[in-house]
Design a protein around this motif. Sequence first.
Motif, PDB file in Angstrom:
ATOM      1  N   GLU A   1       0.822  -1.211   0.000  1.00  0.00           N
ATOM      2  CA  GLU A   1       0.000   0.000   0.000  1.00  0.00           C
ATOM      3  C   GLU A   1       0.855   1.259   0.000  1.00  0.00           C
ATOM      4  N   GLU A   2       2.004   1.176   0.645  1.00  0.00           N
ATOM      5  CA  GLU A   2       2.910   2.324   0.728  1.00  0.00           C
ATOM      6  C   GLU A   2       3.336   2.802  -0.654  1.00  0.00           C
TER       7      GLU A   2
ATOM      8  N   ARG B   1       0.577   5.248  -2.570  1.00  0.00           N
ATOM      9  CA  ARG B   1       0.144   6.511  -1.980  1.00  0.00           C
ATOM     10  C   ARG B   1       0.763   7.710  -2.682  1.00  0.00           C
TER      11      ARG B   1
ATOM     12  N   PRO C   1       3.155   7.885  -6.136  1.00  0.00           N
ATOM     13  CA  PRO C   1       2.825   6.455  -6.216  1.00  0.00           C
ATOM     14  C   PRO C   1       3.616   5.776  -7.339  1.00  0.00           C
TER      15      PRO C   1
END
Length: 202
Positions: A54-55, A58, A62
């Motif tokens: 998920e990091e 972001r 991204p």
Amino acid sequence: MTVAAKQWKTVVQRVKEADLLAHGVEIQAAIALYSATMKKGRVVPGEVYPLTLEEMTRPPRPVLRKVYVDPITGGDWEYVRESTGGIRGVRSRSTLAPIRQRGFPQQLHHFEGLPYYHDWVFQHPNASTMQAPQPLSQTGPGAGPGSTPPDPGGQAGFPSDPGGQAGFPPGPGGQAGFPPGPGGPGPAPPSSPFVPAPQGNP
């Protein structure tokens, strides 16, 4: 199981396998880009890895479009982590035998002949991306076969004549390979010039 059912099962597996390769390569590339982005302008030894997928999705920077699931199992990936906890790569949890055994793209060339999907590790760096062409070596301790030995006083591969430059025999009273012009020496010598391949049959 009927013949038709077996054929359909193979078709479904091919689709999942293609998704595994596509998503795995995307994650592998995202990890590499994440590390390069995090190290930009900093002196950091080694690589910098995310703690979660998920990091990497972001903003403001991204590097991964979305968090994919393991296409073969439909569940979570098995993460390959560094000692610091960062995710270096992902792999399927499936122990199913892959249909494709050869014809992988260059960055996945090391997948050839591996018996299970679980052996396909999408990581940065990996056995294929770390391979680099070997430079030509010269004669001396540790020199391998095929190296080009230098001549005394000349460049490797270009024999020199006494008093001349490598590969250019001297003319009478002039510089190497260039006879003198009227009243003086000749001119100075010029300067020397890691889409996936089509799937194979099971």
